[in-house]
Enzyme design. Structure first.
Site, PDB file in Angstrom:
ATOM      1  N   ASN A 139      50.868  45.825  42.282  1.00 49.12           N
ATOM      2  CA  ASN A 139      49.893  44.836  41.785  1.00 49.12           C
ATOM      3  C   ASN A 139      50.250  43.460  42.347  1.00 49.12           C
ATOM      4  OD1 ASN A 139      47.594  44.165  40.139  1.00 49.12           O
ATOM      5  ND2 ASN A 139      48.986  43.164  38.705  1.00 49.12           N
ATOM      6  N   LYS A 140      49.473  42.480  41.964  1.00 54.19           N
ATOM      7  CA  LYS A 140      49.630  41.108  42.466  1.00 54.19           C
ATOM      8  C   LYS A 140      51.074  40.628  42.394  1.00 54.19           C
ATOM      9  CE  LYS A 140      47.123  39.100  43.978  1.00 54.19           C
ATOM     10  NZ  LYS A 140      46.980  39.014  45.448  1.00 54.19           N
ATOM     11  N   ASP A 160      46.563  47.635  42.037  1.00 48.95           N
ATOM     12  CA  ASP A 160      45.805  47.886  43.275  1.00 48.95           C
ATOM     13  C   ASP A 160      46.076  49.271  43.832  1.00 48.95           C
ATOM     14  OD1 ASP A 160      46.102  44.830  43.058  1.00 48.95           O
ATOM     15  OD2 ASP A 160      44.464  45.186  44.479  1.00 48.95           O
ATOM     16  N   GLN A 162      44.325  33.205  40.795  1.00 44.30           N
ATOM     17  CA  GLN A 162      43.265  34.042  40.196  1.00 44.30           C
ATOM     18  C   GLN A 162      43.315  34.008  38.666  1.00 44.30           C
ATOM     19  OE1 GLN A 162      45.259  35.001  42.709  1.00 44.30           O
ATOM     20  NE2 GLN A 162      44.327  36.562  43.986  1.00 44.30           N
ATOM     21  N   ARG A 213      36.983  40.185  45.298  1.00 38.88           N
ATOM     22  CA  ARG A 213      38.384  40.639  45.313  1.00 38.88           C
ATOM     23  C   ARG A 213      38.607  41.462  44.058  1.00 38.88           C
ATOM     24  NH1 ARG A 213      39.097  38.878  40.906  1.00 38.88           N
ATOM     25  NH2 ARG A 213      41.291  39.339  41.143  1.00 38.88           N
ATOM     26  N   GLY A 214      39.833  42.013  43.945  1.00 40.18           N
ATOM     27  CA  GLY A 214      40.091  42.946  42.841  1.00 40.18           C
ATOM     28  C   GLY A 214      39.794  44.355  43.363  1.00 40.18           C
ATOM     29  N   ALA A 215      40.723  45.272  43.068  1.00 37.98           N
ATOM     30  CA  ALA A 215      40.648  46.602  43.694  1.00 37.98           C
ATOM     31  C   ALA A 215      39.286  47.308  43.512  1.00 37.98           C
ATOM     32  CB  ALA A 215      41.804  47.456  43.183  1.00 37.98           C
TER      33      ALA A 215
HETATM   34  O1  MRU Z   1      44.330  39.725  45.677  1.00 40.31           O
HETATM   35  P1  MRU Z   1      43.408  40.133  44.585  1.00 40.31           P
HETATM   36  O2  MRU Z   1      42.833  38.997  43.820  1.00 40.31           O
HETATM   37  O3  MRU Z   1      42.350  41.097  45.079  1.00 40.31           O
HETATM   38  O4  MRU Z   1      44.354  40.942  43.612  1.00 40.31           O
HETATM   39  C1  MRU Z   1      43.832  41.494  42.430  1.00 40.31           C
HETATM   40  C2  MRU Z   1      44.852  42.133  41.587  1.00 40.31           C
HETATM   41  O5  MRU Z   1      46.024  42.140  41.897  1.00 40.31           O
HETATM   42  C3  MRU Z   1      44.380  42.856  40.370  1.00 40.31           C
HETATM   43  O6  MRU Z   1      45.365  42.853  39.386  1.00 40.31           O
HETATM   44  C4  MRU Z   1      44.085  44.307  40.758  1.00 40.31           C
HETATM   45  O7  MRU Z   1      43.211  44.374  41.842  1.00 40.31           O
HETATM   46  C5  MRU Z   1      43.523  45.064  39.634  1.00 40.31           C
HETATM   47  S1  MRU Z   1      41.811  44.717  39.467  1.00 40.31           S
HETATM   48  C6  MRU Z   1      41.160  45.422  38.102  1.00 40.31           C
END
Ligand code: MRU
Length: 356
Positions: free
Chosen positions: A250-251, A240, A199, A51-53
């Site tokens: 973002n999250k 994201d 997370q 996970r994470g963009a």
């Molecule tokens: O749902 P996730 O865990 O994939 O969400 C991740 C985030 O919101 C991060 O802040 C975002 O992807 C930036 S990653 C460098």
């Protein structure tokens, strides 16, 4: 970065297999998992083993490599690319990586396609590492400035995990933190737990611990009072999808932190590689906001006293729930964007100044 003193990346290719660290098992178990088919890649993204963009972008790029290994066929590749793009909707890096791969592979003959795909996937990975490193060097200057004025520990608040586990290495929001730590600047990180998947507590705190960086996990609702009490010097989060006008998706919960930071005159920075910029849409209402399974809200996963991982329900089965995974922070609440090319205002002019 390090786990138990050993350097890792979050994803790598070995002998026609893609290796990932299964993030659904962290911090309790460290398991390296093999992805052997494009379907494995799609599932890993959907279930958030990765996970994470930036990391889901890289996984999708390798997913196309696996698709070619499985069946060197153009219509299968096209179907794989569509399925990868729709595996998670919000992070633009996913589509960015798949589009970049498909452009590179267009018109390539069957004999050469695997090598070209693998080279491009590796290029995406290496580029992300160097972008994240530069984000760190650019963000370091901001932390250094605060430290030079304060002459004491800099307290940084972050949300979710925009750490190295969300990228390939370094992270985005955490990269300035790692660089500051390596330079001997005293820092302490407030880690938002980040319900419902935690997370922050599960991943950010874990990776900071492994690097020896002082951090404290807080509930998602604690940031406000800490800011009022002067216990937060700066917020740094990831994204994201960043729109060309500087709005940042973002999250879920990021927006509330930005509002609180504004009310308390605390700088609120967003760290991102250019692969996270969506130049195509102008209105944040057009961003597809992922709505995930309500079980993520109704149940929590943890480890019991016998070291067994357990999943338990925390509220009545009858209760309805809504699990929106992301929100949008308007540009007016963002102090600046920390990118691989430098720091800019969260605005069209700011972004265009860096990325012509
Ligand atoms: O749902 P996730 O865990 O994939 O969400 C991740 C985030 O919101 C991060 O802040 C975002 O992807 C930036 S990653 C460098």
């Amino acid at each position: 970065m390090k786990i138990k003193g050993k350097e890792y990346r979050t994803i790598w290719f070995d002998n026609n297999v893609v290796k990932i660290i299964d993030q659904t098992k962290l911090p309790h178990q460290f398991i390296i998992k093999d992805l052997k088919t494009v379907e494995d890649s799609i599932n890993a993204i959907k279930t958030m083993e990765v996970r994470g963009a930036p990391l889901i972008g890289a996984t999708a790029a390798y997913g196309l490599v696996l698709s070619i290994i499985e069946k060197n066929d153009l219509s299968f590749l096209k179907k794989s690319s569509e399925d990868l793009i729709s595996s998670r909707p919000t992070a633009i890096n996913l589509k960015w990586a798949v589009d970049r791969m498909m452009k590179k592979l267009s018109g390539v003959n069957e004999k050469d396609i695997l090598k070209i795909a693998l080279d491009e996937a590796k290029a995406i990975v290496e580029e992300d590492i160097s972008f994240c490193k530069n984000i760190g060097l650019n963000g370091l200057k901001i932390i250094e400035e605060i430290y030079n004025k304060k002459k004491n520990t800099v307290n940084i608040l972050t949300h979710c995990n925009a750490g190295w586990l969300a990228t390939i290495d370094w992270g985005t929001a955490t990269s300035p933190i790692y660089h500051a730590h390596q330079k001997g600047i005293k820092i302490h990180v407030w880690v938002d737990e980040t319900r419902p998947r935690n997370q922050g507590a599960n991943l950010t705190s874990y990776e900071l611990n492994e690097e020896g960086i002082p951090n404290t996990v807080i509930t998602d609702n604690a940031g406000g009072i800490l800011m009022q009490r002067g216990q937060v010097d700066i917020c740094i989060v990831g994204t994201d999808r960043t729109l060309s006008n500087g709005d940042v998706c973002n999250k879920i919960g990021t927006y509330l932190k930005a509002l609180s930071a504004k009310d308390n005159n605390i700088p609120f920075y967003v760290a991102l590689p250019s692969s996270t910029i969506d130049w195509s849409i102008k209105d944040h209402k057009q961003i597809p906001i992922e709505e995930r399974n309500s079980e993520e809200l109704s149940h929590v996963v943890g480890i019991d006293e016998n070291n067994e991982i357990k999943k338990v329900r925390i509220y009545p089965q009858k209760s309805k729930s809504l699990n929106l995974a992301f929100d949008v922070t308007p540009a007016k609440l963002v102090t600046g964007l920390i990118t691989e090319k430098g720091v800019c205002k969260a605005s069209e002019n700011g972004l265009k100044g860096l990325f012509k």
